[in-house]
Design an enzyme around this catalytic site. Structure first.
Site, short mmCIF file in Angstrom:
data_model
loop_
_atom_site.label_atom_id
_atom_site.label_comp_id
_atom_site.label_asym_id
_atom_site.label_seq_id
_atom_site.Cartn_x
_atom_site.Cartn_y
_atom_site.Cartn_z
N ASP A 70 0.82 -1.21 0.00
CA ASP A 70 0.00 0.00 0.00
C ASP A 70 0.85 1.26 0.00
O ASP A 70 0.32 2.36 -0.12
CB ASP A 70 -0.96 0.00 1.21
N ASP A 126 -10.51 -7.63 10.82
CA ASP A 126 -10.69 -9.01 11.30
C ASP A 126 -11.99 -9.22 12.09
O ASP A 126 -12.61 -10.28 11.98
CB ASP A 126 -9.48 -9.46 12.12
O1 LIG Z 1 -4.00 0.60 4.72
C1 LIG Z 1 -3.42 -0.37 5.22
C2 LIG Z 1 -3.20 -0.53 6.62
C3 LIG Z 1 -2.54 -1.65 7.09
N1 LIG Z 1 -2.09 -2.59 6.22
C4 LIG Z 1 -1.37 -3.80 6.72
O2 LIG Z 1 -2.15 -4.45 7.69
C5 LIG Z 1 -1.32 -5.13 8.60
C6 LIG Z 1 -1.77 -4.89 10.03
O3 LIG Z 1 -1.71 -3.53 10.34
P1 LIG Z 1 -1.04 -3.00 11.70
O4 LIG Z 1 -1.16 -1.54 11.69
O5 LIG Z 1 0.28 -3.65 11.85
O6 LIG Z 1 -2.07 -3.55 12.76
P2 LIG Z 1 -1.79 -4.41 14.10
O7 LIG Z 1 -2.67 -3.85 15.16
O8 LIG Z 1 -0.35 -4.58 14.37
O9 LIG Z 1 -2.36 -5.80 13.59
C7 LIG Z 1 -3.35 -6.60 14.25
O10 LIG Z 1 -4.62 -6.05 14.09
C8 LIG Z 1 -5.05 -5.90 12.74
C9 LIG Z 1 -6.42 -5.29 12.73
O11 LIG Z 1 -7.26 -5.88 13.66
C10 LIG Z 1 -5.02 -7.22 12.01
O12 LIG Z 1 -5.34 -7.04 10.68
C11 LIG Z 1 -3.65 -7.77 12.09
O13 LIG Z 1 -3.54 -8.95 11.38
C12 LIG Z 1 -3.28 -7.95 13.55
O14 LIG Z 1 -1.96 -8.47 13.64
C13 LIG Z 1 0.12 -4.67 8.33
O15 LIG Z 1 0.80 -5.69 7.62
C14 LIG Z 1 -0.06 -3.45 7.44
O16 LIG Z 1 0.98 -3.31 6.54
C15 LIG Z 1 -2.30 -2.46 4.86
O17 LIG Z 1 -1.88 -3.32 4.07
N2 LIG Z 1 -2.97 -1.35 4.39
#
Ligand SMILES: O=c1ccn([C@@H]2O[C@H](COP(=O)(O)OP(=O)(O)O[C@H]3O[C@H](CO)[C@@H](O)[C@H](O)[C@H]3O)[C@@H](O)[C@H]2O)c(=O)[nH]1
Ligand SMILES: [Mn+2]
Length: 511
Positions: A135, A464
């Site tokens: 992204d 999720d």
């Molecule tokens: O516009 C976006 C925003 C995020 N991401 C990806 O989404 C993932 C998760 O985002 P992050 O900001 O790291 O969220 P976390 O809170 O660390 O992640 C937890 O919470 C998320 C939302 O509940 C879940 O999707 C994840 O799998 C879970 O590990 C990462 O790989 C990002 O690169 C995208 O691809 N596009």
């Protein structure tokens, strides 16, 4: 003590009931009820404070009963991947998705380690494809993947030959000590791989610091010239294609940066996952999908086989809608002051929920069935399925267009996925590039069911929860892959409130 409660198969459901815990819980329950009865009996002779105490104790009793009933019947699944070859003729294909959004906050070296650990899993490479959604639309991420695929061609055979368990190279090489293996051949290969990895990390770090001279105007990187991060067409590049579906080669590796325009909502990770689902549907259409965030890596090379035991070993598909691996993190602080490891959730509530309907969908580390993501119920509930969802295997072409959008190729592949058929005529991936760009366009989803009944759900910043609830409503049960509890590991917070800092730290450790 643990005892097996189902006959040996691809997995065993092992009860973790503890009679002592149950006796404690029953005692506490009797005491709580006695307290409430006591309050009620003497209510009239006491004042407002008594009423307040009664209300608080009733609330406490209610939440306590909910918690205890959740963990009343804890179970764990033991999986037997070595039995897969006796049970099924051929392992099914799996499409693996990695999402990354920002090369500054999520350094490409981290994403690359996630990807390399996926490319190196112990599973026939011809059955795997790895799709990376960027992204950030960053040429550095693309460059890093191209370089990583060159490194992986040396790294994967090395890991398989020497049965290396840590297949994310930054973890394997983070120890100063050379692994105990006296053979001269191993020592030479180890040193060579270490040099190769250091070279890869330096190249990626230099690219990230913009200290190498980019030529974006021509060649492979031309697609990235004159674009803005939030305003650009779809860019899809096949970094590596396993043309013959050969088991000993690398799996396919595909880079995707979906189209973004300022006035079109992109729906965060959910939007990225839906594009990954559609592009992979056109290209490989595997019946199973695994997603990893770019800050996690595979810590157990057998993870896909373990998951297959749960997905293929159930009596019917309704019993294993998806398989969620619990999220664990590496290099956390002693005593886990930030609560990263979710100790209580995994060990106590997690096993208990496993004994009821199974875990919630938690984002990263989940194996999905493609047809369930497409909105269908597992086939064997027949007519009942049609009352639960508009998506099923007997859709007319008009219905398909309305639900899945205006791509004939995607509709054809979705019909195959819904009917449980394999991809009949595999085509060379670059030939599908134009069709893939169409389904990665930001206007593709208008008027369709994507984000509503199909795919990852929109309407929340976290994809999720809504998606998990929708799947729970359609499928009976889910499995948690606890048998290999640290199969996937992620970066965790080690200080302060900014969760991005440790990510940077880890990413730069080798660069
Ligand atoms: O516009 C976006 C925003 C995020 N991401 C990806 O989404 C993932 C998760 O985002 P992050 O900001 O790291 O969220 P976390 O809170 O660390 O992640 C937890 O919470 C998320 C939302 O509940 C879940 O999707 C994840 O799998 C879970 O590990 C990462 O790989 C990002 O690169 C995208 O691809 N596009
Ligand atoms: Mn994260």
């Amino acid at each position: 003590m643990a005892k097996a409660i189902s006959p040996p198969n691809l997995y065993d459901k092992v009860s973790l009931q503890n009679p002592l815990h149950r006796a404690f819980d029953v005692t506490i329950f009797v005491l709580l009820i006695s307290l409430l009865v006591y309050r009620l009996l003497h209510f009239s002779s006491n004042g407002f404070a008594w009423l307040l105490a009664l209300l608080c104790e009733s609330c406490f009793t209610f939440t306590w009963v909910l918690t205890v009933s959740t963990k009343w019947n804890p179970v764990e699944y033991r999986t037997y991947p070595e039995r897969l070859s006796q049970k099924i003729q051929e392992l099914p294909p799996v499409d693996m998705f990695v999402t990354t959004a920002d090369p500054e906050l999520e350094p490409p070296i981290l994403t690359v380690n996630t990807v390399i650990s996926l490319l190196a899993v112990d599973y026939p490479a011809g059955k795997l494809a790895c799709y990376v959604s960027d992204d950030g639309c960053s040429p550095v991420t693309y460059y890093s993947l191209v370089e990583a695929s060159k490194f992986a061609r040396l790294w994967v055979p090395f890991c398989k030959k020497h049965d290396i368990q840590d297949r994310a190279p930054f973890r394997y090489f983070c120890s100063e000590e050379v692994p105990l293996n006296n053979s001269l051949e191993f020592q030479q290969e180890y040193n060579k791989m270490k040099d190769e990895y250091e070279e890869l990390a330096t190249k990626i770090n230099d690219a990230n610091k913009k200290s190498i001279d980019w030529n974006l105007s021509s060649g492979d990187f031309a697609a990235f010239s004159n674009i803005e991060r939030k305003n650009h067409p779809a860019i899809i590049k096949v970094v590596w294609e396993n043309k013959g579906g050969i088991s000993d080669e690398l799996p396919h590796l595909i880079y995707i940066s979906r189209e973004k325009r300022p006035k079109h909502p992109h729906h965060y990770k959910a939007g990225a996952m839906n594009v990954l689902t559609r592009v992979s549907g056109l290209m490989t259409n595997a019946p199973f999908i695994l997603n990893l965030d770019c800050d996690m890596f595979v810590n157990n090379p057998n993870i896909v086989r373990h998951a297959m035991c749960l997905l293929l070993g159930s009596r019917n598909e309704r019993e294993s809608g998806f398989v969620q691996c619990p999220q664990y993190f590496y290099d956390g602080l002693k005593h886990d002051p930030f609560g990263n490891q979710f100790e209580v959730l995994h060990k106590y509530l997690g096993n208990g929920i496993g004994g009821i309907q199974g875990p919630f969908y938690g984002g990263t580390g989940c194996f999905h069935r493609r047809k369930v993501i497409y909105g269908a119920c597992p086939h064997d509930i027949g007519i009942q399925a049609k009352s639960l969802t508009p998506v099923h295997g007997d859709l007319t072409e008009k219905e398909q267009l309305k639900i899945f959008g205006n791509s004939k190729e995607l509709i054809r592949s979705a019909a195959h996925a819904l009917q449980g058929k394999a991809n009949t005529s595999p085509r060379l991936l670059p030939n599908l590039n134009e069709a893939a760009k169409q389904v990665a366009g930001c206007g593709y989803e208008y008027g369709t069911s994507w984000g509503k009944e199909v795919g990852w759900q929109y309407g929340s910043a976290t994809e999720d929860i809504l998606t998990g609830l929708l799947i729970h409503a359609r499928v009976l049960a889910f499995r948690s892959l606890h048998a290999t509890s640290s199969s996937l590991l992620g970066v965790c917070s080690t200080g302060g409130t900014n969760r991005d800092d440790p990510t940077k730290e880890v990413g730069n450790r080798f660069a």
